[in-house]
Design a protein around this motif. Structure first.
Motif, PDB file in Angstrom:
ATOM      1  N   VAL A  47       0.832  -1.211   0.000  1.00 39.92           N
ATOM      2  CA  VAL A  47       0.000   0.000   0.000  1.00 39.92           C
ATOM      3  C   VAL A  47       0.867   1.261   0.000  1.00 39.92           C
ATOM      4  CG1 VAL A  47      -1.743   1.335   1.258  1.00 39.92           C
ATOM      5  CG2 VAL A  47      -1.873  -1.170   1.214  1.00 39.92           C
ATOM      6  N   TYR A  48       0.516   2.169  -0.889  1.00 38.69           N
ATOM      7  CA  TYR A  48       1.119   3.505  -0.941  1.00 38.69           C
ATOM      8  C   TYR A  48       0.046   4.519  -0.564  1.00 38.69           C
ATOM      9  CZ  TYR A  48       2.283   7.909  -3.360  1.00 38.69           C
ATOM     10  OH  TYR A  48       2.485   9.228  -3.689  1.00 38.69           O
ATOM     11  N   LEU A  49       0.381   5.388   0.380  1.00 39.62           N
ATOM     12  CA  LEU A  49      -0.532   6.466   0.755  1.00 39.62           C
ATOM     13  C   LEU A  49      -0.024   7.775   0.181  1.00 39.62           C
ATOM     14  CD1 LEU A  49      -1.254   5.613   4.513  1.00 39.62           C
ATOM     15  CD2 LEU A  49      -2.651   5.078   2.506  1.00 39.62           C
ATOM     16  N   PRO A  50      -0.920   8.630  -0.292  1.00 37.19           N
ATOM     17  CA  PRO A  50      -0.487   9.896  -0.880  1.00 37.19           C
ATOM     18  C   PRO A  50       0.196  10.793   0.148  1.00 37.19           C
ATOM     19  CG  PRO A  50      -2.862   9.863  -0.590  1.00 37.19           C
ATOM     20  CD  PRO A  50      -2.378   8.480  -0.300  1.00 37.19           C
ATOM     21  N   TYR A  63     -10.046   9.251  -0.570  1.00 42.26           N
ATOM     22  CA  TYR A  63      -9.222   9.134  -1.767  1.00 42.26           C
ATOM     23  C   TYR A  63      -9.708   8.046  -2.724  1.00 42.26           C
ATOM     24  CZ  TYR A  63      -5.884  11.801   1.037  1.00 42.26           C
ATOM     25  OH  TYR A  63      -5.290  12.766   1.816  1.00 42.26           O
ATOM     26  N   PRO A  64      -9.559   8.284  -4.029  1.00 43.97           N
ATOM     27  CA  PRO A  64      -9.749   7.185  -4.981  1.00 43.97           C
ATOM     28  C   PRO A  64      -8.631   6.167  -4.789  1.00 43.97           C
ATOM     29  CG  PRO A  64      -8.896   9.135  -6.100  1.00 43.97           C
ATOM     30  CD  PRO A  64      -9.190   9.544  -4.695  1.00 43.97           C
ATOM     31  N   VAL A  65      -8.882   4.935  -5.193  1.00 42.61           N
ATOM     32  CA  VAL A  65      -7.890   3.866  -5.017  1.00 42.61           C
ATOM     33  C   VAL A  65      -7.578   3.227  -6.366  1.00 42.61           C
ATOM     34  CG1 VAL A  65      -7.283   1.754  -3.793  1.00 42.61           C
ATOM     35  CG2 VAL A  65      -8.849   3.392  -2.723  1.00 42.61           C
ATOM     36  N   ALA A  66      -6.294   3.048  -6.634  1.00 38.87           N
ATOM     37  CA  ALA A  66      -5.859   2.306  -7.821  1.00 38.87           C
ATOM     38  C   ALA A  66      -5.294   0.966  -7.367  1.00 38.87           C
ATOM     39  CB  ALA A  66      -4.806   3.087  -8.589  1.00 38.87           C
ATOM     40  N   TYR A  67      -5.911  -0.121  -7.828  1.00 37.58           N
ATOM     41  CA  TYR A  67      -5.424  -1.475  -7.556  1.00 37.58           C
ATOM     42  C   TYR A  67      -4.660  -1.946  -8.790  1.00 37.58           C
ATOM     43  CZ  TYR A  67      -8.805  -1.560  -3.712  1.00 37.58           C
ATOM     44  OH  TYR A  67      -9.505  -1.268  -2.570  1.00 37.58           O
ATOM     45  N   MET A  96      -4.038   9.831  -4.626  1.00 36.19           N
ATOM     46  CA  MET A  96      -4.691   8.514  -4.609  1.00 36.19           C
ATOM     47  C   MET A  96      -3.998   7.567  -3.642  1.00 36.19           C
ATOM     48  SD  MET A  96      -5.566   7.517  -8.555  1.00 36.19           S
ATOM     49  CE  MET A  96      -4.096   8.149  -9.333  1.00 36.19           C
ATOM     50  N   ILE A  97      -4.741   6.575  -3.195  1.00 38.54           N
ATOM     51  CA  ILE A  97      -4.164   5.415  -2.515  1.00 38.54           C
ATOM     52  C   ILE A  97      -3.890   4.373  -3.589  1.00 38.54           C
ATOM     53  CG2 ILE A  97      -4.601   3.553  -0.867  1.00 38.54           C
ATOM     54  CD1 ILE A  97      -6.491   5.522   0.596  1.00 38.54           C
ATOM     55  N   MET A  98      -2.720   3.729  -3.524  1.00 39.13           N
ATOM     56  CA  MET A  98      -2.368   2.727  -4.531  1.00 39.13           C
ATOM     57  C   MET A  98      -2.083   1.399  -3.849  1.00 39.13           C
ATOM     58  SD  MET A  98      -0.294   4.989  -7.280  1.00 39.13           S
ATOM     59  CE  MET A  98      -1.277   4.327  -8.609  1.00 39.13           C
ATOM     60  N   VAL A  99      -2.677   0.339  -4.387  1.00 41.98           N
ATOM     61  CA  VAL A  99      -2.576  -0.994  -3.787  1.00 41.98           C
ATOM     62  C   VAL A  99      -2.042  -1.981  -4.822  1.00 41.98           C
ATOM     63  CG1 VAL A  99      -3.813  -2.861  -2.636  1.00 41.98           C
ATOM     64  CG2 VAL A  99      -4.531  -0.478  -2.267  1.00 41.98           C
ATOM     65  N   GLY A 100      -0.867  -2.526  -4.560  1.00 40.73           N
ATOM     66  CA  GLY A 100      -0.275  -3.533  -5.433  1.00 40.73           C
ATOM     67  C   GLY A 100      -0.575  -4.931  -4.921  1.00 40.73           C
ATOM     68  N   LYS A 148     -11.859  -0.429   4.952  1.00 43.03           N
ATOM     69  CA  LYS A 148     -11.910  -0.414   6.420  1.00 43.03           C
ATOM     70  C   LYS A 148     -10.682   0.291   7.004  1.00 43.03           C
ATOM     71  CE  LYS A 148     -11.095  -4.275   8.601  1.00 43.03           C
ATOM     72  NZ  LYS A 148     -11.243  -5.676   9.080  1.00 43.03           N
ATOM     73  N   LYS A 149      -9.528   0.079   6.383  1.00 38.99           N
ATOM     74  CA  LYS A 149      -8.273   0.620   6.915  1.00 38.99           C
ATOM     75  C   LYS A 149      -8.044   2.090   6.586  1.00 38.99           C
ATOM     76  CE  LYS A 149      -4.974  -3.214   7.263  1.00 38.99           C
ATOM     77  NZ  LYS A 149      -3.709  -3.745   6.712  1.00 38.99           N
ATOM     78  N   TYR A 150      -8.529   2.518   5.428  1.00 41.90           N
ATOM     79  CA  TYR A 150      -8.157   3.838   4.921  1.00 41.90           C
ATOM     80  C   TYR A 150      -9.381   4.658   4.539  1.00 41.90           C
ATOM     81  CZ  TYR A 150      -3.786   1.261   4.533  1.00 41.90           C
ATOM     82  OH  TYR A 150      -2.703   0.480   4.810  1.00 41.90           O
ATOM     83  N   ARG A 151      -9.154   5.955   4.383  1.00 41.38           N
ATOM     84  CA  ARG A 151     -10.222   6.869   3.957  1.00 41.38           C
ATOM     85  C   ARG A 151     -10.316   6.814   2.433  1.00 41.38           C
ATOM     86  NH1 ARG A 151      -7.078  10.263   7.098  1.00 41.38           N
ATOM     87  NH2 ARG A 151      -6.708  11.594   5.278  1.00 41.38           N
ATOM     88  N   THR A 152     -11.243   6.049   1.933  1.00 44.59           N
ATOM     89  CA  THR A 152     -11.391   5.879   0.488  1.00 44.59           C
ATOM     90  C   THR A 152     -12.723   6.461   0.027  1.00 44.59           C
ATOM     91  OG1 THR A 152     -12.511   3.738   0.623  1.00 44.59           O
ATOM     92  CG2 THR A 152     -10.109   3.711   0.656  1.00 44.59           C
ATOM     93  N   ASN A 153     -12.769   6.872  -1.232  1.00 45.89           N
ATOM     94  CA  ASN A 153     -14.062   7.214  -1.828  1.00 45.89           C
ATOM     95  C   ASN A 153     -14.483   6.084  -2.757  1.00 45.89           C
ATOM     96  OD1 ASN A 153     -12.790   7.616  -4.361  1.00 45.89           O
ATOM     97  ND2 ASN A 153     -12.562   9.813  -4.025  1.00 45.89           N
TER      98      ASN A 153
END
Length: 401
Positions: A47-50, A63-67, A96-100, A148-153
């Motif tokens: 996980v990368y947080l902005p 934040y929007p999330v890119a998987y 954005m939050i980025m999830v690999g 659940k873990k992060y503030r996502t939109n």
């Protein structure tokens, strides 16, 4: 000999100098594991947080999330591109939050059907065909975990290359509501006699994908046939390229689907090198129209809000300019002797972010600069009524009194 000793001495000094003066770490993400009941195994994700996730000046954002698939391979490129394109008043991407998502059995998870070849000369994939199960893992386990873990939109993007690219396309065709935007980079459409291409011809004809975005990228893959083995390889590559081109034709011929799509052909890039430029341009396509025209907006603030309304319609979700961006442009307006436009922008900021201390403080300061203390007091009073921790607002109001 003296030169050698001197060189070694310099290297030792440099090494210890780095040890002494370079204690701070540069960290771009965290590694996590999640046990998947769907797949019955531990799955790793990064996980990368902005950069502004823990900002203390502006109100906490969602934040929007890119998987993205093959998460370890693409983590540095995607987070680096995001970091570069999302900073400053001329940002072309939102924070954005980025999830690999890392692999355990790549062929199993990223292919939609099972392909087992009895011919020993042709590569076989005995565990293949588990893509729908993998998508179920994303839908029912990983995405809820991130939420659940992060503030996502609500806005989510799925990015994949090669086998990951057909996963992206299969997700679009089978579970279009799971993500808002899809980036398929040099996808392996040849898989199982072009299974995905056949499915697209049917689905894109009958289904509606309004509000969904697809970016399809194709490498050039130029290679001269110099020997027997290269000729065999060239034949496979030609099929790979032709099928991506055919998928592009399907997109062009099925306007009834309402799918917003873009296509990138990358000359002089091959299957292994296309990811970096395609990620860069693909993210820009998904968020096309995000970048603010700062000087134009300073002269006419309505331009900014019209721009984001149009972008929201195009993307099928509500997108607002960030609080920080509006704040910055308002400051620019004051520098350019346009206080009325600064105040108009800051009033809109309160409307968009009514729970932010900063919006009330910034607008109050703008009124003070414009020699209107009474209006500044009203703004602070309004903020004190709605903000839980209004200590700074109370202090500012006392100074004005």
């Amino acid at each position: 000999m003296k030169f050698l000793h001197k060189t070694l001495y310099i290297l030792v000094i440099c090494f210890y100098g780095v040890q002494v003066f370079s204690q701070d770490k540069i960290e771009i993400g965290e590694k996590y594991t999640l046990f998947s009941k769907t797949l019955n195994e531990e799955r790793e994700y990064w996980v990368y947080l902005p950069s502004n996730y823990n900002d203390t000046i502006y109100a906490p954002e969602q934040y929007p999330v890119a998987y993205f698939l093959d998460g370890d391979r693409h983590f540095h490129s995607l987070t680096g591109i995001h970091d570069f394109l999302s900073k400053g008043p001329y940002a072309s991407l939102p924070q954005m939050i980025m999830v690999g998502v890392l692999n355990t059995d790549r062929a199993r998870d990223l292919t939609p059907t099972q392909v087992i070849n009895k011919d020993k000369n042709i590569r076989s994939f005995p565990t293949s065909g588990g893509n729908l199960k993998f998508l179920s893992f994303l839908e029912k386990e990983l995405i809820p975990e991130i939420q659940k873990k992060y503030r996502t939109n609500e806005y989510r993007t799925l990015i994949g290359h090669s086998f990951g690219g057909i996963t992206v396309l299969n997700a679009l065709l089978e579970k279009s509501d799971l993500f808002n935007a899809y980036m398929a980079i040099d996808p392996s459409i040849w898989w199982d006699d072009a299974y995905i291409l056949k499915k697209a011809k049917e689905k894109l004809k009958s289904n509606h994908f309004k509000g969904k975005t697809l970016y399809l990228a194709r490498a050039d893959n130029k290679q001269k046939a110099t020997n027997k083995f290269t000729k065999i390889y060239r034949k496979d590559i030609d099929e790979h390229l032709q099928l991506i081109t055919q998928f592009h034709e399907v997109l062009k011929n099925n306007t009834a689907s309402k799918l917003r799509w873009g296509y990138g052909f990358y000359e002089n890039e091959d299957h292994g090198t296309i990811s970096l430029p395609a990620e860069y341009q693909g993210l820009q396509f998904v968020y096309e129209g995000y970048q603010a025209q700062v000087k134009v907006v300073a002269a006419n603030p309505d331009v900014l809000f019209t721009q984001y309304e149009e972008m929201s319609k195009k993307m099928g979700t509500t997108i607002h300019p960030s609080e920080a961006l509006i704040d910055w442009i308002a400051g620019y307006c004051f520098k350019r002797k346009m206080p009325e436009n600064a105040i108009k922008l800051l009033e809109k900021n309160i409307e968009l972010y009514p729970k932010s201390k900063n919006t009330y403080l910034s607008l109050a300061k703008a009124y003070i600069k414009n020699e209107n203390k009474n209006q500044a007091k009203k703004v602070l009073g309004k903020g004190i009524e709605v903000i839980d921790d209004s200590t700074k607002l109370v202090e500012q109001l006392k100074i004005l009194k």
